[in-house]
Design a protein around this motif. Structure first.
Motif, PDB file in Angstrom:
ATOM      1  N   CYS A 145       3.976  -0.232  -5.623  1.00  0.00           N
ATOM      2  CA  CYS A 145       5.041  -1.371  -5.645  1.00  0.00           C
ATOM      3  C   CYS A 145       4.479  -2.584  -5.069  1.00  0.00           C
ATOM      4  O   CYS A 145       4.586  -2.902  -4.056  1.00  0.00           O
ATOM      5  N   GLY A 146       3.789  -3.208  -6.139  1.00  0.00           N
ATOM      6  CA  GLY A 146       2.943  -4.595  -5.963  1.00  0.00           C
ATOM      7  C   GLY A 146       2.068  -4.528  -7.050  1.00  0.00           C
ATOM      8  O   GLY A 146       2.343  -4.130  -8.277  1.00  0.00           O
ATOM      9  N   TRP A 147       0.837  -5.272  -6.746  1.00  0.00           N
ATOM     10  CA  TRP A 147       0.220  -5.684  -7.646  1.00  0.00           C
ATOM     11  C   TRP A 147      -0.885  -4.337  -8.214  1.00  0.00           C
ATOM     12  O   TRP A 147      -1.296  -3.880  -7.276  1.00  0.00           O
ATOM     13  N   ALA A 181       8.430 -10.773  -3.192  1.00  0.00           N
ATOM     14  CA  ALA A 181       9.777 -11.025  -3.759  1.00  0.00           C
ATOM     15  C   ALA A 181      10.123  -9.432  -4.298  1.00  0.00           C
ATOM     16  O   ALA A 181      11.176  -9.150  -4.564  1.00  0.00           O
ATOM     17  N   PHE A 182       9.225  -8.970  -5.138  1.00  0.00           N
ATOM     18  CA  PHE A 182       9.419  -7.535  -5.887  1.00  0.00           C
ATOM     19  C   PHE A 182       9.730  -6.713  -4.970  1.00  0.00           C
ATOM     20  O   PHE A 182      10.503  -5.816  -5.181  1.00  0.00           O
ATOM     21  N   GLN A 183       8.843  -6.481  -3.739  1.00  0.00           N
ATOM     22  CA  GLN A 183       9.046  -5.489  -2.982  1.00  0.00           C
ATOM     23  C   GLN A 183      10.552  -5.558  -2.007  1.00  0.00           C
ATOM     24  O   GLN A 183      11.238  -4.592  -1.955  1.00  0.00           O
ATOM     25  N   HIS A 212       4.036   3.133  -0.115  1.00  0.00           N
ATOM     26  CA  HIS A 212       2.652   3.120   0.113  1.00  0.00           C
ATOM     27  C   HIS A 212       1.907   1.793   0.058  1.00  0.00           C
ATOM     28  O   HIS A 212       2.078   1.026  -0.904  1.00  0.00           O
ATOM     29  N   ALA A 213       1.040   1.647   1.149  1.00  0.00           N
ATOM     30  CA  ALA A 213       0.534   0.307   1.517  1.00  0.00           C
ATOM     31  C   ALA A 213      -0.746   0.289   1.962  1.00  0.00           C
ATOM     32  O   ALA A 213      -1.243   1.354   2.176  1.00  0.00           O
ATOM     33  N   ASP A 214      -1.350  -0.884   1.812  1.00  0.00           N
ATOM     34  CA  ASP A 214      -2.614  -1.249   2.605  1.00  0.00           C
ATOM     35  C   ASP A 214      -2.453  -2.652   3.356  1.00  0.00           C
ATOM     36  O   ASP A 214      -1.751  -3.345   2.835  1.00  0.00           O
ATOM     37  N   PRO A 215      -3.205  -2.710   4.562  1.00  0.00           N
ATOM     38  CA  PRO A 215      -2.891  -3.705   5.283  1.00  0.00           C
ATOM     39  C   PRO A 215      -3.461  -4.966   4.889  1.00  0.00           C
ATOM     40  O   PRO A 215      -3.371  -6.142   5.432  1.00  0.00           O
TER      41      PRO A 215
END
Length: 394
Positions: A166-168, A262-264, A284-287
């Motif tokens: 959910c991002g680039w 904006a997408f998230q 699901h993410a990375d800091p």
């Protein structure tokens, strides 16, 4: 700590013992794929098959014809690897065994989308398209993925969802028969190779005061020593600034962060609008905001104000790096789920799960995710059950 295991629908359908096997692990929740990318997956216990080949990214349920009428792009139904409402059938079996089911939705990762609609793809500074990586700066792409999130996440019976990619997305892909390891790239070079120069991103850079042609030329020029040296292990944002220059690096990150946020925000809002109150939405993410891929780079303070929490890659000691930035910004209701690979043959360490979970809790984790109960061997699952018996789970 509440614990959920990842599964595919084909791990459950046709295997009458699958749901009970999950219950016997000592968990109460399953994160079940509803929209997934292409893969070849082992099913080591299934009574009817041992390998499932998902030929392309697809939704694992019948997409709503009315929702998608006249729209392009639109989701691709699965083939014979997940026919009909595979998600719904598997979810019903798992729920009947007393398990909570959350959907697992892959967004900005689809090789078929890029192959059939090349204008949707990330374009690097050399002009190469990445068909597996939809560019979320393109309005039509973002609109499609937001709509996909709302439909795929909110399946009947689902208590919540986890949105992956959910991002680039960028250069790293693990594409079928990948032949990209000849020049090893640390995450600084990976970032430069992941910068998009499609028409939408060029307009974005220009809007921030950069000449897109000059910026692309700078990227290729700064990468040239990496190719000559046979690679670079440089990592961290400081390494990106050193490679590209601090001002250019900051401008690219500014643009990409605006787009990702904006997408998230739109994806989470669309899911909540479709689901109603009480539906949990995790990313699901990375800091590190500049990172790309399945665990999209985010600003921890921002994303914990948007979603109900995050799922973080913690295998191999990564918990010490990824958990603290989120723990610094969590509220009492925020979910910080530490995700551990428990498939020994894929680099996981199921026999150290209790110790790893304890460390994650110390660092602020509130829940566990285990990847992946369907892919794990019998020995891996036995180790997981034994390790979970020594932790506070539910």
């Amino acid at each position: 700590m509440r614990t959920s295991v990842f599964l595919y629908p084909w791990d459950v359908i046709g295997d009458p013992g699958a749901a009970a096997r999950i219950v016997d692990l000592g968990v109460r929740q399953v994160t079940l794929a509803a929209a997934y990318h292409s893969t070849r997956a082992l099913t080591p216990r299934h009574p009817r098959h041992r390998v499932v080949t998902a030929e392309h990214a697809a939704v694992l349920y019948p997409p709503d014809a009315g929702r998608w009428a006249g729209r392009e792009p639109r989701p691709y139904p699965a083939g014979d690897w997940a026919p009909g409402d595979a998600y719904g059938e598997a979810a019903a079996e798992l729920a009947a065994a007393g398990l909570d089911v959350h959907s697992w939705v892959i967004l900005a990762h689809s090789s078929r989308l890029g192959a059939e609609h090349p204008e949707t793809s990330v374009v690097n500074a050399y002009g190469d398209r990445y068909p597996w990586a939809p560019c979320i700066a393109r309005p039509a792409v973002a609109a499609y993925l937001v709509e996909l999130a709302a439909e795929a996440a909110v399946r009947p019976g689902a208590c919540g969802t986890e949105l992956e990619s959910c991002g680039w997305y960028g250069f790293a892909h693990l594409h079928a028969h990948d032949k990209t390891a000849g020049v090893a790239l640390g995450d600084a070079a990976q970032y430069l190779m992941s910068l998009c120069f499609c028409s939408a991103c060029r307009e974005g850079y220009a809007g921030l005061g950069a000449d897109p042609d000059e910026l692309a030329a700078s990227v290729t020029r700064r990468l040239e020593p990496v190719w000559r040296a046979g690679g670079s292990s440089a990592s961290g944002w400081g390494a990106v600034e050193k490679l590209l220059g601090a001002d250019r690096a900051a401008l690219t990150l500014d643009w990409r962060s605006q787009v990702a946020r904006a997408f998230q925000e739109s994806a989470v809002a669309a899911v909540r609008a479709a689901a109603g109150p009480g539906f949990q939405v995790l990313l699901h993410a990375d800091p590190a905001p500049y990172r790309t891929g399945a665990n999209a780079g985010v600003d921890p303070a921002h994303i914990l104000g948007v979603a109900d929490g995050v799922v973080l890659p913690c295998t191999g000691g990564a918990a010490d790096t990824v958990l603290p930035p989120f723990a610094d910004h969590r509220t009492d209701s925020s979910v910080l789920a530490a995700n551990f690979n428990v498939v020994g043959g894929m680099g996981g360490a199921p026999s150290s799960l209790a110790r790893d979970a304890a460390r994650a809790r110390e660092l602020g984790a509130t829940e566990l995710r285990l990847y992946h109960a369907g892919l794990a061997s019998d020995g891996d699952l036995a180790a997981v059950a034994a390790e979970l018996a020594g932790t506070v789970t539910g």
